[in-house]
Design a protein around this motif. Structure first.
Motif, PDB file in Angstrom:
ATOM      1  N   GLY B 147       0.831  -1.207   0.000  1.00 56.67           N
ATOM      2  CA  GLY B 147       0.000   0.000   0.000  1.00 56.67           C
ATOM      3  C   GLY B 147       0.855   1.243   0.000  1.00 56.67           C
ATOM      4  N   PHE B 148       1.913   1.206   0.816  1.00 56.53           N
ATOM      5  CA  PHE B 148       2.801   2.359   0.893  1.00 56.53           C
ATOM      6  C   PHE B 148       3.551   2.548  -0.427  1.00 56.53           C
ATOM      7  N   ALA B 149       4.003   1.415  -0.989  1.00 56.26           N
ATOM      8  CA  ALA B 149       4.722   1.497  -2.266  1.00 56.26           C
ATOM      9  C   ALA B 149       3.818   2.097  -3.331  1.00 56.26           C
ATOM     10  N   PHE B 150       2.566   1.644  -3.358  1.00 54.73           N
ATOM     11  CA  PHE B 150       1.607   2.195  -4.319  1.00 54.73           C
ATOM     12  C   PHE B 150       1.456   3.699  -4.096  1.00 54.73           C
ATOM     13  N   ALA B 151       1.268   4.074  -2.821  1.00 49.29           N
ATOM     14  CA  ALA B 151       1.050   5.481  -2.489  1.00 49.29           C
ATOM     15  C   ALA B 151       2.251   6.324  -2.913  1.00 49.29           C
ATOM     16  N   ALA B 152       3.450   5.789  -2.668  1.00 44.11           N
ATOM     17  CA  ALA B 152       4.656   6.537  -3.008  1.00 44.11           C
ATOM     18  C   ALA B 152       4.751   6.739  -4.515  1.00 44.11           C
ATOM     19  N   VAL B 153       4.459   5.686  -5.273  1.00 45.69           N
ATOM     20  CA  VAL B 153       4.545   5.794  -6.735  1.00 45.69           C
ATOM     21  C   VAL B 153       3.472   6.745  -7.261  1.00 45.69           C
ATOM     22  N   ALA B 154       2.216   6.541  -6.789  1.00 46.55           N
ATOM     23  CA  ALA B 154       1.105   7.367  -7.281  1.00 46.55           C
ATOM     24  C   ALA B 154       1.333   8.835  -6.948  1.00 46.55           C
ATOM     25  N   THR B 155       1.745   9.087  -5.697  1.00 43.52           N
ATOM     26  CA  THR B 155       1.961  10.469  -5.280  1.00 43.52           C
ATOM     27  C   THR B 155       3.147  11.073  -6.021  1.00 43.52           C
ATOM     28  N   GLY B 156       4.190  10.259  -6.193  1.00 36.95           N
ATOM     29  CA  GLY B 156       5.373  10.724  -6.913  1.00 36.95           C
ATOM     30  C   GLY B 156       5.029  11.122  -8.340  1.00 36.95           C
ATOM     31  N   LEU B 157       4.269  10.273  -9.028  1.00 32.31           N
ATOM     32  CA  LEU B 157       3.875  10.583 -10.407  1.00 32.31           C
ATOM     33  C   LEU B 157       3.028  11.855 -10.447  1.00 32.31           C
ATOM     34  N   PHE B 158       2.147  11.958  -9.468  1.00 31.19           N
ATOM     35  CA  PHE B 158       1.267  13.116  -9.392  1.00 31.19           C
ATOM     36  C   PHE B 158       2.081  14.405  -9.216  1.00 31.19           C
ATOM     37  N   MET B 159       3.088  14.337  -8.340  1.00 25.06           N
ATOM     38  CA  MET B 159       3.932  15.508  -8.109  1.00 25.06           C
ATOM     39  C   MET B 159       4.760  15.833  -9.362  1.00 25.06           C
ATOM     40  N   LEU B 160       5.260  14.784 -10.028  1.00 23.10           N
ATOM     41  CA  LEU B 160       6.010  15.012 -11.268  1.00 23.10           C
ATOM     42  C   LEU B 160       5.132  15.730 -12.274  1.00 23.10           C
ATOM     43  N   PHE B 161       3.904  15.251 -12.386  1.00 22.34           N
ATOM     44  CA  PHE B 161       2.957  15.885 -13.303  1.00 22.34           C
ATOM     45  C   PHE B 161       2.766  17.361 -12.938  1.00 22.34           C
ATOM     46  N   LEU B 162       2.565  17.622 -11.646  1.00 20.39           N
ATOM     47  CA  LEU B 162       2.292  18.995 -11.203  1.00 20.39           C
ATOM     48  C   LEU B 162       3.472  19.940 -11.414  1.00 20.39           C
ATOM     49  N   TYR B 163       4.681  19.424 -11.132  1.00 23.92           N
ATOM     50  CA  TYR B 163       5.835  20.318 -11.107  1.00 23.92           C
ATOM     51  C   TYR B 163       6.741  20.216 -12.329  1.00 23.92           C
ATOM     52  N   ARG B 164       6.452  19.263 -13.227  1.00 29.66           N
ATOM     53  CA  ARG B 164       7.362  19.094 -14.354  1.00 29.66           C
ATOM     54  C   ARG B 164       6.693  19.192 -15.721  1.00 29.66           C
TER      55      ARG B 164
END
Lengths: 238, 291
Positions: B147-164
């Motif tokens: 669950g944590f791994a999923f959250a880290a990946v999903a949130t990471g992708l989301f942040m990449l989308f927002l900031y990149r």
């Protein structure tokens, strides 16, 4: 030559009518100034033309093509940009991000980069502060950023809502002259200003609004010869 | 001592999922100017989509995650224009009306699911990740780790989308100032729809994993809505960075209260702490919120 026209525009905010059938016209390569007392509807007129607020009645057109009813992003795509009061920079975005969002409608990435590069070359002070939040720039720098940002899309008309507001007299003059100098490049400049003396020097055509209605239309020379007009609406006892 | 470490670790791992379900909620609040009362319902619906995948389709819920994302993103895409329309109507009190509208959506989702599946608690049976991983004295359930791994990946992708990305920048601009973003050429309505759609998909996916870790009933939505409120308010309204910290804080708090006090007191204690934080620092823990 391009012509931006507002004809019998009626609009306002949350049901309260501010503009009662206001008309104005601006031409490319000219500086058109809009004067009038506070609350007379100058900013409202600019917002209505740029599509930031809805026009209730009347028509806005660019070279005869209607802009009425378009959202602001669609008006921008047709070549009419508005720099809102205070510049409208995003304080929590960096200087670079502010420029990038200013070039949002430029499709090609290479083209966006090239245009931002040009801006930075013309404004070395911004180039030095490229990574900091725009909110921590000085007032003068923020205005420079806002003016530069408005030009990234190479608009045919730029509407400036008080480019000199909140700046020191020296910077105010600089901001206004920078805005006005665009007319030499063929851009149509529309400017709402409180700093009437300075603005009169750069204006080709002047409109005076009062209480949401047209009161005067003509050249700076025509205003100066009309003492009553100067005293009544421009607060100048010349 | 090892119980304490175990509890904190468990909390951090679940906290990741709280981050995922709150980050889209925070952003859609910024972009739409509406607090979406339905946030917990997206979690609940996602969890039941996970249940459906195992009982009807016999597909492992982890493999089903992309389908859940696409399905709820489409639902979000259809709902978002309605919220936008209510929020930007020229009728009186559009902000309040929009709030009532999302409350209505939440009630509809909850009532519909109660009628369809009843009150029985269900669990999403995630077969591919079972058992525990032993790390010295602590045992970590593999599911929570996943669950944590999923959250880290999903949130990471989301942040990449927002900031990149260019669209991500447009989203942040709209969240800061809609009128000026429009003047810069950003299609505010389309951006709002897009963000809501992305948020609905993301939150529902988090729901699948939450439904695997905890059991879930059709009336659990409001609990998760409260959790998301906690995270977003603690973070400071509109602060994406704050959400990362506040989500983990919530996970740990919840875990500590459950182990050392009682699960019955979770909400009371969690909100008591939120109250204190707001009294001391009204702009959120990172002091970067807009309130």
């Amino acid at each position: 030559m391009s012509v931006l026209t507002a004809r019998d525009v009626v609009t306002g905010y949350s049901g309260v009518e501010i503009l009662h059938r206001v008309s104005a016209e601006a031409r490319s390569g000219e500086v058109t100034c809009i004067f009038g007392p506070n609350g007379c509807g100058k900013s409202t007129l600019l917002k209505a033309v740029a599509g930031a607020i809805r026009t209730w009645q009347g028509e806005v057109a660019l070279d005869g093509e209607p802009l009425t009813g378009l959202a602001s992003h669609e008006v921008l795509r047709r070549g009419v940009a508005l720099m809102p009061q205070g510049g409208g920079i995003f304080p929590h975005l960096t200087v670079r991000e502010n420029l990038e969002i200013g070039a949002h409608t430029v499709r090609s990435r290479a083209d966006r980069e090239a245009r931002i590069g040009e801006v930075l070359q013309e404004n070395p002070r911004l180039a030095d502060r490229i990574r900091i939040h725009a909110g921590s720039l000085s007032g003068g720098e923020q205005m420079m950023l806002a003016i530069a940002r408005a030009l990234l899309v190479r608009p045919s008309f730029v509407l400036f809502d008080e480019p000199s507001a909140g700046l020191s007299p020296k910077l105010a003059g600089e901001a206004m002259h920078r805005a006005a100098s665009l007319a030499e490049r063929g851009v149509g400049v529309v400017m709402v200003e409180q700093n009437i003396r300075e603005a009169m020097r750069v204006a080709d055509r002047i409109y005076i609004l009062a209480a949401g209605e047209n009161r005067f239309e003509g050249t700076p020379a025509a205003i100066e010869s009309d003492k009553q007009l100067m005293e009544l609406y421009l607060g100048a006892s010349a | 001592m090892s119980l304490l470490i175990q509890t904190i670790l468990n909390g951090l791992l679940v906290g990741g999922l709280f981050v995922t379900l709150s980050i889209g909620f925070s952003l859609s609040f910024g972009v739409l100017d509406v607090v979406d009362f339905a946030v917990g319902e997206w979690v609940m619906l996602g969890a039941f989509a996970g249940v459906a995948s195992t009982t009807w389709l016999r597909i492992d819920p982890i493999a089903f995650l992309p389908v859940v994302f696409v399905f709820f993103a489409v639902v979000g895409w259809l709902v978002a224009p309605l919220i936008y329309r209510v929020r930007n109507s020229r009728n009186a009190r559009p902000a309040l009306m929009a709030l009532a509208f999302t409350f209505g959506l939440a009630t509809l989702a909850r009532g519909g699911m109660l009628t369809a599946v009843g009150f029985d608690p269900r669990t999403v049976k995630i077969g591919v990740v079972q058992g525990t991983v032993t790390l010295g004295a602590v045992e970590i359930p593999t599911l929570r780790l996943a669950g944590f791994a999923f959250a880290a990946v999903a949130t990471g992708l989301f942040m990449l989308f927002l900031y990149r990305t260019r669209t991500g920048l447009a989203v942040r601009a709209v969240a800061q100032n809609k009128e000026i973003a429009g003047l810069m050429g950003v299609d505010v309505k389309r951006t709002s729809n897009f963000v809501y759609s992305l948020y609905a998909g993301l939150t529902s996916m988090a729901g699948v994993l939450i439904g695997g870790i905890y059991s879930i009933t059709a009336q659990d939505g409001p609990t998760y809505t409260l959790m998301a409120f906690f995270v977003v308010v603690l973070a400071g309204l509109g602060s994406v960075g704050g959400v990362l910290v506040a989500g983990l804080v919530l996970g740990v708090l919840e875990s500590l209260v459950t182990v050392y006090v009682s699960a019955d007191f979770t909400l009371a204690i969690v909100f008591g702490i939120l109250f204190l934080v707001l009294v001391i620092s009204p702009r959120g823990i990172l002091r970067r919120g807009t309130a």
